[in-house]
Each structure stands twice: as structure tokens, then as C-alpha cells.
Design a protein around this motif. Sequence first.
Motif, PDB file in Angstrom:
ATOM      1  N   GLY A 290      -3.933  32.305  -0.105  1.00 34.94           N
ATOM      2  CA  GLY A 290      -4.737  32.366   1.105  1.00 34.94           C
ATOM      3  C   GLY A 290      -3.950  32.212   2.383  1.00 34.94           C
ATOM      4  O   GLY A 290      -4.475  31.739   3.399  1.00 34.94           O
ATOM      5  N   ASP A 291      -2.696  32.623   2.371  1.00 36.55           N
ATOM      6  CA  ASP A 291      -1.849  32.493   3.556  1.00 36.55           C
ATOM      7  C   ASP A 291      -2.199  33.535   4.617  1.00 36.55           C
ATOM      8  O   ASP A 291      -2.607  34.654   4.291  1.00 36.55           O
ATOM      9  N   ARG A 292      -2.004  33.171   5.870  1.00 33.74           N
ATOM     10  CA  ARG A 292      -2.012  34.170   6.933  1.00 33.74           C
ATOM     11  C   ARG A 292      -0.710  34.961   6.822  1.00 33.74           C
ATOM     12  O   ARG A 292       0.368  34.391   6.694  1.00 33.74           O
ATOM     13  N   VAL A 293      -0.818  36.277   6.883  1.00 38.29           N
ATOM     14  CA  VAL A 293       0.358  37.129   6.761  1.00 38.29           C
ATOM     15  C   VAL A 293       0.564  37.849   8.095  1.00 38.29           C
ATOM     16  O   VAL A 293      -0.278  38.638   8.523  1.00 38.29           O
ATOM     17  N   TYR A 294       1.700  37.548   8.751  1.00 36.86           N
ATOM     18  CA  TYR A 294       2.007  38.231  10.004  1.00 36.86           C
ATOM     19  C   TYR A 294       2.355  39.694   9.746  1.00 36.86           C
ATOM     20  O   TYR A 294       1.923  40.592  10.484  1.00 36.86           O
ATOM     21  N   ALA A 295       3.165  39.935   8.747  1.00 37.35           N
ATOM     22  CA  ALA A 295       3.607  41.285   8.388  1.00 37.35           C
ATOM     23  C   ALA A 295       4.316  41.164   7.046  1.00 37.35           C
ATOM     24  O   ALA A 295       4.568  40.059   6.552  1.00 37.35           O
ATOM     25  N   THR A 296       4.636  42.302   6.457  1.00 39.01           N
ATOM     26  CA  THR A 296       5.394  42.283   5.208  1.00 39.01           C
ATOM     27  C   THR A 296       6.707  43.033   5.393  1.00 39.01           C
ATOM     28  O   THR A 296       6.794  43.988   6.161  1.00 39.01           O
ATOM     29  N   VAL A 297       7.726  42.558   4.704  1.00 42.98           N
ATOM     30  CA  VAL A 297       9.010  43.244   4.671  1.00 42.98           C
ATOM     31  C   VAL A 297       8.972  44.175   3.464  1.00 42.98           C
ATOM     32  O   VAL A 297       8.819  43.729   2.328  1.00 42.98           O
ATOM     33  N   ARG A 298       9.136  45.471   3.710  1.00 41.36           N
ATOM     34  CA  ARG A 298       9.020  46.451   2.638  1.00 41.36           C
ATOM     35  C   ARG A 298      10.358  47.033   2.208  1.00 41.36           C
ATOM     36  O   ARG A 298      10.564  47.334   1.048  1.00 41.36           O
ATOM     37  N   GLY A 299      11.250  47.238   3.146  1.00 42.77           N
ATOM     38  CA  GLY A 299      12.537  47.838   2.820  1.00 42.77           C
ATOM     39  C   GLY A 299      13.665  47.103   3.504  1.00 42.77           C
ATOM     40  O   GLY A 299      13.507  46.603   4.627  1.00 42.77           O
ATOM     41  N   CYS A 300      14.807  47.027   2.846  1.00 41.85           N
ATOM     42  CA  CYS A 300      15.966  46.341   3.410  1.00 41.85           C
ATOM     43  C   CYS A 300      17.227  47.036   2.932  1.00 41.85           C
ATOM     44  O   CYS A 300      17.419  47.227   1.726  1.00 41.85           O
ATOM     45  N   ALA A 301      18.066  47.421   3.859  1.00 40.12           N
ATOM     46  CA  ALA A 301      19.358  48.018   3.515  1.00 40.12           C
ATOM     47  C   ALA A 301      20.432  47.377   4.382  1.00 40.12           C
ATOM     48  O   ALA A 301      20.270  47.263   5.605  1.00 40.12           O
ATOM     49  N   VAL A 302      21.505  46.942   3.732  1.00 40.00           N
ATOM     50  CA  VAL A 302      22.659  46.385   4.437  1.00 40.00           C
ATOM     51  C   VAL A 302      23.891  47.101   3.908  1.00 40.00           C
ATOM     52  O   VAL A 302      24.150  47.098   2.708  1.00 40.00           O
ATOM     53  N   ARG A 303      24.624  47.737   4.775  1.00 39.92           N
ATOM     54  CA  ARG A 303      25.799  48.516   4.393  1.00 39.92           C
ATOM     55  C   ARG A 303      26.993  48.076   5.237  1.00 39.92           C
ATOM     56  O   ARG A 303      26.844  47.365   6.228  1.00 39.92           O
ATOM     57  N   HIS A 304      28.171  48.527   4.838  1.00 37.73           N
ATOM     58  CA  HIS A 304      29.374  48.148   5.569  1.00 37.73           C
ATOM     59  C   HIS A 304      30.320  49.329   5.657  1.00 37.73           C
ATOM     60  O   HIS A 304      30.433  50.119   4.708  1.00 37.73           O
ATOM     61  N   GLN A 305      30.971  49.437   6.792  1.00 41.52           N
ATOM     62  CA  GLN A 305      32.017  50.437   6.970  1.00 41.52           C
ATOM     63  C   GLN A 305      33.349  49.707   7.045  1.00 41.52           C
ATOM     64  O   GLN A 305      33.703  49.120   8.063  1.00 41.52           O
ATOM     65  N   GLY A 306      34.067  49.717   5.922  1.00 48.24           N
ATOM     66  CA  GLY A 306      35.331  49.009   5.853  1.00 48.24           C
ATOM     67  C   GLY A 306      36.459  49.804   6.479  1.00 48.24           C
ATOM     68  O   GLY A 306      36.883  50.818   5.930  1.00 48.24           O
ATOM     69  N   ARG A 307      36.948  49.341   7.616  1.00 40.70           N
ATOM     70  CA  ARG A 307      38.040  50.027   8.324  1.00 40.70           C
ATOM     71  C   ARG A 307      39.127  49.022   8.662  1.00 40.70           C
ATOM     72  O   ARG A 307      38.842  47.967   9.250  1.00 40.70           O
ATOM     73  N   PRO A 308      40.372  49.303   8.307  1.00 43.42           N
ATOM     74  CA  PRO A 308      41.458  48.380   8.646  1.00 43.42           C
ATOM     75  C   PRO A 308      41.572  48.196  10.157  1.00 43.42           C
ATOM     76  O   PRO A 308      41.168  49.054  10.938  1.00 43.42           O
ATOM     77  N   GLY A 309      42.137  47.070  10.542  1.00 44.80           N
ATOM     78  CA  GLY A 309      42.368  46.821  11.957  1.00 44.80           C
ATOM     79  C   GLY A 309      41.423  45.794  12.533  1.00 44.80           C
ATOM     80  O   GLY A 309      40.676  45.124  11.820  1.00 44.80           O
ATOM     81  N   VAL A 310      41.473  45.685  13.840  1.00 44.34           N
ATOM     82  CA  VAL A 310      40.653  44.706  14.559  1.00 44.34           C
ATOM     83  C   VAL A 310      39.177  44.963  14.282  1.00 44.34           C
ATOM     84  O   VAL A 310      38.729  46.114  14.219  1.00 44.34           O
ATOM     85  N   PHE A 311      38.406  43.897  14.104  1.00 46.19           N
ATOM     86  CA  PHE A 311      36.974  44.038  13.864  1.00 46.19           C
ATOM     87  C   PHE A 311      36.318  44.737  15.051  1.00 46.19           C
ATOM     88  O   PHE A 311      36.579  44.415  16.214  1.00 46.19           O
ATOM     89  N   ARG A 312      35.412  45.667  14.744  1.00 47.76           N
ATOM     90  CA  ARG A 312      34.705  46.396  15.787  1.00 47.76           C
ATOM     91  C   ARG A 312      33.410  46.979  15.228  1.00 47.76           C
ATOM     92  O   ARG A 312      33.272  47.187  14.034  1.00 47.76           O
ATOM     93  N   TYR A 313      32.472  47.215  16.139  1.00 49.47           N
ATOM     94  CA  TYR A 313      31.190  47.796  15.749  1.00 49.47           C
ATOM     95  C   TYR A 313      31.385  49.227  15.260  1.00 49.47           C
ATOM     96  O   TYR A 313      32.220  49.970  15.784  1.00 49.47           O
ATOM     97  N   SER A 314      30.604  49.595  14.263  1.00 45.30           N
ATOM     98  CA  SER A 314      30.659  50.956  13.763  1.00 45.30           C
ATOM     99  C   SER A 314      30.011  51.911  14.765  1.00 45.30           C
ATOM    100  O   SER A 314      28.936  51.641  15.295  1.00 45.30           O
ATOM    101  N   THR A 315      30.690  53.010  15.009  1.00 44.57           N
ATOM    102  CA  THR A 315      30.101  54.070  15.837  1.00 44.57           C
ATOM    103  C   THR A 315      29.832  55.312  15.001  1.00 44.57           C
ATOM    104  O   THR A 315      29.632  56.399  15.532  1.00 44.57           O
TER     105      THR A 315
END
Length: 947
Positions: A290-315
Motif C-alpha cells: 500500500g505504498d505511495r508510488v512517485y514513479a517507477t524505474v523501468r530501464g537502466c543502462a550504464v556504459r563506459h568509454q575506456g580511453r587512455p589518458g587524462v579523464f574526460r567526458y565522452s563526446t
Amino acid sequence: MHSEFDARGAAGTARAPQDGTPQDEPVAIVGIAALYPGIRGADGYWRALTEPPPAPGDGPAPSLAGIEVDVARFGIPPAQAGALTRMQLLMLEAARECLEDAKAADRMLQTERTDVVAGVCSGLDRQYANALRVEGSRYARELERAVSAPEFGGSARTAAQAADELRTALVRRLGASPHDRVGEMASTIPARIASAFKLRGRTLALESADATSFLAIAHALDSLRSGQSEAVLVVTGQREEGPYLRAALAAKGLVAQRTRPFAADGDGFALGEGVGALLLKRLSSAVRDGDRVYATVRGCAVRHQGRPGVFRYSTSVERRAETARAALRECGASPGTIGYVECGTSGVPRETAAELAALAAVFADAEPGSVVVGSVRDRLGHTFANAGLAGVTKAALALYHQRLPAQLPQEPGAAQDLAETPFRTLTEPQRWAPAPDGEPRRAAVGGASLTGTLCHLVLEEHETAAAVPAPARPRTARASVAPEPVAIVGFGGRFGNAPDADAFWAAMLAGQDRIGPLPQSLLDRELYHRPGKLSLTHSYTDLGSPVEVPSAPPEGLRIPPHRYAVMDAAQRVALCVADELLARGGRGVARPNGPGLVAMGTNLSLSRERRTAAGLALGEVEAAVGELAALGHLDATGVATLLDLVRERYAADPAPGGPEDLDGSLAGGVAAVIANEYGLDAVPLGVEAACASSLAALDVAVGRLRSGSVDYALAGGVELPCNARDMVLCSALGLLSRDRITPFDTAADGFTPGDGCALFLLKRYADARRDGDTVHGLLCGIGASNDAKSLIAPDVDGQVRAMRQAFGQAGFDPADVGYLEAHGTGTRVGDRVEIAAAARVYASPHRRRPLEIGSAKSFFGHTFAAAGGAGLLRALYALRTGVLPANAGLATVNPELDLDRIPARVSSGSAPWESAPGRPRRAAVSSFGTGGINYHVLIEEHLDGSR
């Protein structure tokens, strides 16, 4: 056994969870807490996002300083209160508000199956203060030497008096407590929450730079959908604990005065503060309860772009688009059903353009302007470790209120051009109209990390009228069907005087420990060693088992000298062990491909960061010098001249000056440097569960593998506690042995610190067989719990719960286990409690021979976050070689342990491990951490044809 797994060869195939729950069941958000500058609670958060902001100068202070927390309500002993981090208090309050928002006390929350996951990034205030206090002794010595010089008119007595005064002043100004080592730890935060609210599930802290909260949510989804947990409380937060993080981000060129999420000429982000919490449950459980439900999480994807060198955001537009598509595929939703996208834009133009281009590719068939985009960073700034949770909270509230939020206006011409794209921003909130085809409203939340990680979640509204209560399932943690085992297909290690895993095992067979006096470079005895009674400023022992830190990167890795020089020692050691596993192991390990995970148990504030932070806070020490009575004979000019001389001689670590400096200090960067330098598409993650961190990292990895989210995982732990700071802090609480660690011996009086790292390459068993990998052992079960009692004293019941949970997955009984690699801290209470717990689980009249018990700590000391990795490495070698390892330093087994109850024995020499033909050897590994954290792992020898 498990022969059915041999036919499952499809990489990434989702496995049925152990209690029959659908692997893709929606997860409900049933509680929310929001603590941000000037904002309190879910309603306050929503108002702040939908009402006009205050006029400039009339707004709230841009920090969390104004939030008061009643410490007494959480039952914190007064002796421990002064050692707590401010973040711990804020997260306790967020947990309380989240549980209250969910009315959890009225909903029969299953406390024994409720996990607590905390996410933080960078050091905490008490960690910095403790590091500065210990470093202050070195400054005081330089002060004494300078004051005694003729030009400052001080005698040797005056100089010594000034140094002593300074040490006392720093204790007063910075605070000092015997409980500092426990109070400062990030994993104490979820442990304290568990204790305050009697939550006895898994407790751990995570860090993955600004993807931290996404990884915390992903782990919660795995735990819930696998049936391991009934509820998960996720709490993430970020504060400016000192000048370090801002300085390091500025050196990367990422800090701006304010965040303009969709600006075409953006110059970075404003670092914001905030603490948020979500209480998550499977939708069927939430409806049933009987909980109040704000929303449901349906899908989740976490990926990584492994690139040598200084850490930086993927473009990479392609990588970002694939991450979004993967989240949509997981829940079977088409892009056309998404009405709102909460973006993770950093305010850096190239990264923002890549995010919008990727979304445009995903929504290519949508009508222009049909999808609303926004970002909470226009109001909060970038709350870093909290950023993903802040965005998820915003999207969940938008779905709950059925309103689309607006963005703050930007200067004309400054925004990215959204014309002819599927996207638009709103200047005013508006009603979220239902989809014409009857589909539920859906929102997406994107994010990225400066380490190269990409994240995407899909949320859906909960239509209460359509909900049908699910039949109640038995409230049990025991599995009805054993899940697929996980194969260990590679391993590596480095411990005191043992440069690789084979040398580690050779030390076991030789029977001699690797413990001795620490070199002067690690422990300056003049400053930090004082045998005798407990002290807040000295260690009463100088023994340890240090590891040799590499002076150059592994052959074949092109890491520039200036970048390698600013890497933390833990990063260098871990990179070396990864190289042993991936490049020079000689065990037939192929470089893994596809989506993966690198989960590294580690202290979430590395030594290099603390040293640099201490250098940035040198003004605090110098302010204390200016008030010393012993320097009363100097005028203001004389004091200033003295301070200049001492600063020069003290030689503090320099402030961050280049884009690589932050990389060398991030705890999650230990995993990230492995993923990136070896070009692995493996999401990096730092995990802290005190001394159980390695097994907690292993647990996260197994969850990701069994959910089908990754195809492989590197998991293990690293920590280097043979340093003055850890020696002093552990001595203050009397944790260290006055001689050397001797688990289960009558002479046991504490532990000896040791440095170390162990790393394991894991795959699903079917995938390992398909790929032709050598299977060194099978991981059959992993259990975890929290005592929810004392943060320091061990508890039999909590350890028993972890053990029984592991056997609920294993498919064999405790009587089938021949060897227990114990935690074995070498304290009389700890050893007695551990054996008492083992007796409750392992005692059996059907046992064919006594259970052998041992601990790697007797050889290499207590390696803290790496301890569980050392134990697993030792147990794995025992399985592979058929040898039961010795215990070093064992003279007389403590009769109080009453081993005959099991029956069991602790041996001082190695012996053959006899086994029946065709019957695999089986072993267990325990690891227990400060904060009542308990982990237990079951492994099995792999015999061809046995599965």
C-alpha cells in the motif's frame, strides 16, 4: 550440478532471479528526501523547480550550512559524536526524512532485507582535519628547527615549547577523538544509518565521480530484481568539504560561476551542494504494502568509454545514443513514448552538443519540439556525486504531479539551437498531457562522468487505479533455486614483499610472515612512534607489512611521467595487479570485450588527496602559529618571516595545477585508470564497506553479472594503510597489536596493518565455458548483512545472517565446506565472535573431517579494504593446488574458541587437502568491517564435467 548452465551461452542474457521475480520488474520510488541550499523535502524540492527563483541577493546561501541536524535523535554516543563527518549527519537526516516520507514505519518495512547504499565523492571534512592534524606534527618539527635559529632569538627550550604548543593547538582547533578512524570513513555513513533505523541488509558506500548516484541506483535495481533485497535506501550527497575538489576541477577547466545547461558558449559548471535519498522497492511489493508510488524505474543502462589518458567526458554521439537505446530496450519502450528528458549536461559546449546530438539520433522519428528537455543544474549547479539522484528525483516528481518543469531563461542567443530538433525547453511549467494512445507518461534521465561513464534511466508514471495487488511472497532471504555460479577466470595480487599472486601463495607455503618494522619513509619514528599507552598523536607500534609501490607504469602503457607522478600509490599498485592479470599473467586470460565493470574496494578518500588537501589548508596551521605564547617575543614581521621559512622547509604537496591532478586522487579513479588504460568498456566503481570492501565490490560485480548488465567484471580491493596517518588513528582506539597479529592465538591483542591489492576477473559460468576460458574456481554464493548494533563491536547474529544468505544461493550445505578463510583480525573479542558465528552455521554431525580455519592476515597483516581480496586469493589457491595453507605465528590456539563444537582446527603448518574423486573442494571466505558490516563468500573447485 548446474549442468543446465552449460547451454546458456548468449552474452548478456538476463538470468532468472532466485525468488522468481521477473528480472525486468519495475522498481518503485516510494520515498524521497531532498536537502539542498534553501530546500527541504520532496514538496519543497518540487516548489523550487516550478516556482520563479528568488531575486538576486535574496536567495538561499549556496551551501548546506544552514541545515540543523538533531544528533541526539539518532542515538549516537557522545564519545563518538565529535568524530562524525558533517556529511554523515546530513545523510542520517536525509534517511530519516526519506523513511518518514515513505511512512516506512507504517508499511512493515522488512528491516532484515533493507539495504543502505551511500554515494559520495572526494574527501570528507573529518578526513581532511585528521590528515592535517597528523601532518601538523611534521610542520611542528620544522617550526621547532626554525625558531631555534639565532635570527628568531629562540632557545632550544623556547623552540620545543612552540612545537608542543602547536600540536596541542591543532588538536583543539581540528578536533581529535579515539573514534576518528571510524567516524571519518565513508562506509560509516550507511552503517550509521543502518544502526539508527535497525536496517540489517547490505550496507556499502560507492564512488564513481559524477556517475556515483547512477551506479548506486543501478546496484539497488540489481539487488531488488534478484530478490536479494526487499527495499533499498539510496542516499547520495556532495559538499564543499574544503578547497580541494573545486581546485582540482578548476585545474581541469570545468568550473564556472554558474551552470548554463544548454548554453552554446558554456564554460563549465558551478559546483553545487546537496543530499538526496530515495527508498526503492519492487513495484509488486510496493502495491502489496500500500505504498505511495512517485514513479517507477523501468530501464537502466550504464556504459563506459575506456580511453587512455587524462579523464574526460565522452563526446561520442554513438556511445551516448547506444546507452539511451539500451535503457529503452530494457523496458520495451519506444522513444516516442518519452515526454521529458532530464539531461546531464555539464555546461561544456562539446559535451552538451554530443548529448543533444545523441538524443536527436534516438528520437529521430519524433516531431520537432515534441519532447521537453531540461536540467536541474540550472538551479542547483552540478551536485556531482548527487547529480544523478537529483535528476531522477526531479523526473519522478514531474511524473507524480503530471507537470512538465521549466528551465530558467538564458541570455538571448546563448542557448543551443534546438530548432528543427525533436526538443524544446519550457519557460513556464505546464500540464503533462497523457499520451493519445493510452501509454503511460515516461521520462528519461541522462548523465555522464568525467571518467568516461555514460548513464541513462527510463522512468514511468504509476497509474494507481490500474494497479492490482500482487500475491504476498514468503518473507525469506533463502533462495529456492541456486543461481548460476560465477567463474573466476583470472586473478592477480601484490602484498608485502610479494610482487604477484604466485609469490603471495609461496609465502603461505613457506610459513613465514612478511611483517616487520616499517621503513622510515612510511613512519617517521621521531614524530609518530611512541611505545606505551594510547595516544591521539602517536602509534604505539612500528610494525607493518608494506608493499613496494611501482615507480613506473607497466610495460606497454603509455602514461606520461608527469601524469604517473600524480597518481596515488593505490592507483599505481592496482594498475600493476591489473597488468599481472590482463597482460602478463600467463594463465590464458584473454582481454575481455563488451560491456563490463571494474569494481575496486578501496578507502573512498585516497592518501594523495588528503595530503594535497592538507597543503591547501596550511593557513589553518599558520593561524595557530600566530597565537602561540612561546612566540610572544616576535613582532608581526618576525612571525611572518618565520612562517615563510617554515612553509618553505615543510614543502607541502602542491595545489592541483593540471587536468591530471584530480584523476590521481579519485578513489573511483583506481578502477577508472584500469578501465581506461586497458581500453575496457567497463564502468569504474570504487566501493567501501570498511574491512569488507573487497567482498562488497565482488558482491556488486556478481549482481551486475547475474542481471545480465555486464559480460565480465574485474573486482577486488586495494589499500595501503602502512602510513603515519592510519597508524596513529588506529592506535588511538587501541586496534593495533603491540607485537604482531596472531589470529586465534592466546596472544591475540589486535592487528598489524599491511598493504595489498587483489583483483579477480569474473564471468558468468556459461560464458566462460563458451569462451574457452580457464576456470580457476566457481563463486557459488555471497551473503551480506549489517548488525545494526554497535559500529565497533562484532555481532554473532549479523555474521550468521550473512553466512546463511550465502548458503541460500550455493546449492550445497555447510558440512560440504572443508576450509574457512576467516576474517581473523587477531582481537580476542573478534576471534571469539567469529568462531561462535561459524559454529552456529558450520557445526554438523555429518562433517567428515574437521573444518580447517585460517587467515591470510597472519602473513601479511590486515590490509583493510584489500583484506577480503587477500582471503579469497588464499582460498582460491588452496582449491587449485589441493593444499590447506598454514597460519603464521600460531603458538597456542585460544581454548576459549571451543573449536570442537564444529569441529574445526587452526593449523600452524600446510597439509594436503584430501577430497573424494569427482567431488569438488569447497571453501568459504569471511570479511567483516567496522560498522557491523558482514560478508561471506562460498567458492568451489572447478572440475571438468562437474557442472
